[in-house]
Design a protein around this motif. Structure first.
Motif, short mmCIF file in Angstrom:
data_model
loop_
_atom_site.label_atom_id
_atom_site.label_comp_id
_atom_site.label_asym_id
_atom_site.label_seq_id
_atom_site.Cartn_x
_atom_site.Cartn_y
_atom_site.Cartn_z
N GLY A 201 8.66 66.45 49.71
CA GLY A 201 9.83 67.06 50.32
C GLY A 201 9.78 68.57 50.26
N LEU A 202 8.89 69.12 49.39
CA LEU A 202 8.75 70.58 49.32
C LEU A 202 8.17 71.12 50.63
CD1 LEU A 202 7.31 71.09 45.71
CD2 LEU A 202 9.56 71.81 46.54
N VAL A 203 7.11 70.47 51.10
CA VAL A 203 6.49 70.86 52.37
C VAL A 203 6.10 69.57 53.11
CG1 VAL A 203 5.58 73.05 51.52
CG2 VAL A 203 4.17 71.00 51.34
N THR A 204 5.84 69.71 54.39
CA THR A 204 5.39 68.57 55.18
C THR A 204 3.86 68.49 55.11
OG1 THR A 204 5.14 69.88 57.20
CG2 THR A 204 7.32 68.92 56.75
N GLU A 205 3.33 67.33 55.52
CA GLU A 205 1.88 67.19 55.57
C GLU A 205 1.27 68.18 56.56
OE1 GLU A 205 0.06 63.25 55.42
OE2 GLU A 205 2.07 62.41 55.15
N ARG A 206 2.01 68.49 57.63
CA ARG A 206 1.52 69.47 58.59
C ARG A 206 1.41 70.86 57.95
NH1 ARG A 206 -2.09 70.80 61.70
NH2 ARG A 206 -1.69 72.82 62.65
N GLU A 207 2.38 71.21 57.12
CA GLU A 207 2.32 72.51 56.43
C GLU A 207 1.13 72.56 55.48
OE1 GLU A 207 6.62 74.43 55.77
OE2 GLU A 207 6.53 72.33 55.14
N LEU B 34 0.49 77.17 46.85
CA LEU B 34 1.31 77.37 48.05
C LEU B 34 2.09 76.12 48.43
CD1 LEU B 34 -1.04 79.54 50.30
CD2 LEU B 34 1.03 80.29 49.10
N VAL B 35 1.51 74.93 48.20
CA VAL B 35 2.21 73.71 48.61
C VAL B 35 3.44 73.43 47.74
CG1 VAL B 35 0.11 72.69 49.57
CG2 VAL B 35 0.82 72.09 47.24
N THR B 36 3.57 74.16 46.64
CA THR B 36 4.78 74.02 45.81
C THR B 36 5.88 74.96 46.28
OG1 THR B 36 4.13 75.69 44.15
CG2 THR B 36 3.35 73.42 43.81
N LYS B 37 5.61 75.73 47.35
CA LYS B 37 6.57 76.67 47.92
C LYS B 37 7.16 77.61 46.85
CE LYS B 37 6.99 76.15 52.41
NZ LYS B 37 8.17 75.65 53.10
N PRO B 38 6.31 78.39 46.16
CA PRO B 38 6.83 79.26 45.10
C PRO B 38 7.69 80.38 45.67
CG PRO B 38 4.54 79.80 45.57
CD PRO B 38 4.86 78.56 46.36
N LYS B 39 8.72 80.76 44.92
CA LYS B 39 9.54 81.91 45.30
C LYS B 39 8.82 83.21 44.98
CE LYS B 39 13.75 79.29 44.31
NZ LYS B 39 14.91 79.16 43.37
N VAL B 40 8.00 83.17 43.93
CA VAL B 40 7.16 84.31 43.56
C VAL B 40 5.79 83.75 43.17
CG1 VAL B 40 6.79 86.19 41.90
CG2 VAL B 40 9.10 85.73 42.76
N LEU B 41 4.73 84.38 43.66
CA LEU B 41 3.37 83.97 43.33
C LEU B 41 2.82 84.91 42.26
CD1 LEU B 41 0.75 82.33 43.88
CD2 LEU B 41 0.23 84.00 45.69
N LEU B 42 2.35 84.33 41.16
CA LEU B 42 1.78 85.09 40.05
C LEU B 42 0.29 84.78 39.95
CD1 LEU B 42 4.60 84.25 37.48
CD2 LEU B 42 4.45 86.28 38.92
N LEU B 43 -0.52 85.81 39.79
CA LEU B 43 -1.97 85.65 39.71
C LEU B 43 -2.49 86.36 38.47
CD1 LEU B 43 -2.75 86.51 43.45
CD2 LEU B 43 -2.62 84.22 42.47
#
Length: 250
Positions: free
Chosen positions: A103-109, A144-153
């Motif tokens: 539900g976080l993202v679609t398979e297409r995403e 990315l598929v977890t749809k993060p609000k902030v990406l930390l590296l």
């Protein structure tokens, strides 16, 4: 917008961070730059919610998230060693979090992320059959598929060299801009920070030495530490810096 308000942290009697205050705009790439032991990784872990601060406040879009759990913050991290599952192939790693929280993202995403990171030829490969750059791209896709609000590296290019390193830097820039994703990077490499970031937070012994754009840090270093730290690296890695700022300006 992510705001850090007077963040301080100590372990026992050792002060690791002291009075850190920073504003990070949506979609900006910000590098936390400093020598080993400067406190940058501790600050990253505080933003993530993995480490608790002793004092201060963190707000995200004006909401106080200081005491919100790591899971509920909705931020996500790519660790230095990628933390991929060796018994799963690349596609299974990418979709691991998605399958647990559909539900976080679609398979297409998901397919769009795979295409964006050019991972189609490698989806059925086990992790030990991937190069360092391919592992990094799988780790980015999985995040990315977890749809993060902030990406930390955390030191995302430390194990990469040459063309692969430049390719990953371009991917990170593209991700931040295309998805308007606030991105925070820990690095000890000034050249990496200067050529990748919109802003750089230089930390020395747990305190802010300077926070500004690469141009400001190159042309207007705030103190002798910043000047020496940056210039020492400029002498080692001059070409990329010249390409960014022009040799006559360095």
């Amino acid at each position: 917008m992510l705001k850090l308000h007077n963040i301080s942290k100590q372990f026992d009697d050792k002060v690791v961070l002291s009075d850190i205050s920073v504003e990070i705009q949506t979609g900006e790439i910000v590098s936390l730059l400093g020598q080993s032991g400067s406190g940058k990784t501790t600050l990253l872990n505080i933003i993530l919610g993995l480490t608790h601060m002793n004092s201060g406040k963190i707000t995200f879009n004006e909401d106080d998230i200081s005491h919100v759990s790591m899971k509920e913050r909705g931020f996500n991290i790519v660790f230095q060693d990628y933390a991929l599952f060796p018994h799963l192939n690349a596609y299974q790693n990418i979709t691991y979090g998605w399958k647990r929280k559909k539900g976080l993202v679609t398979e297409r995403e998901i397919q769009e992320y795979i295409e964006f990171l050019e991972l189609e030829p490698h989806l059925n490969k086990k992790i030990d059959k991937l190069s360092g750059g391919q592992k990094q791209r799988v780790a980015l896709a999985r995040t990315l598929v977890t749809k993060p609000k902030v990406l930390l590296l955390d030191e995302p290019m430390s194990a990469l060299d040459g063309v692969i390193k430049e390719s990953i830097k371009e991917r990170i820039r593209s991700i931040a801009k295309q998805f308007k994703l606030t991105t925070i990077i820990v690095t000890h490499d000034p050249e990496e920070a200067l050529t990748l970031s919109d802003k750089i937070l230089i930390i020395d012994n747990g305190s802010i030495s300077q926070y500004g754009t690469p141009q400001e840090i190159i042309h207007q270093p705030s103190n002798p530490f910043v000047e020496e730290f940056i210039l020492k690296q400029l002498q080692i890695k001059r070409q990329n810096i010249f390409e960014l700022f022009g040799e006559q300006n360095v």
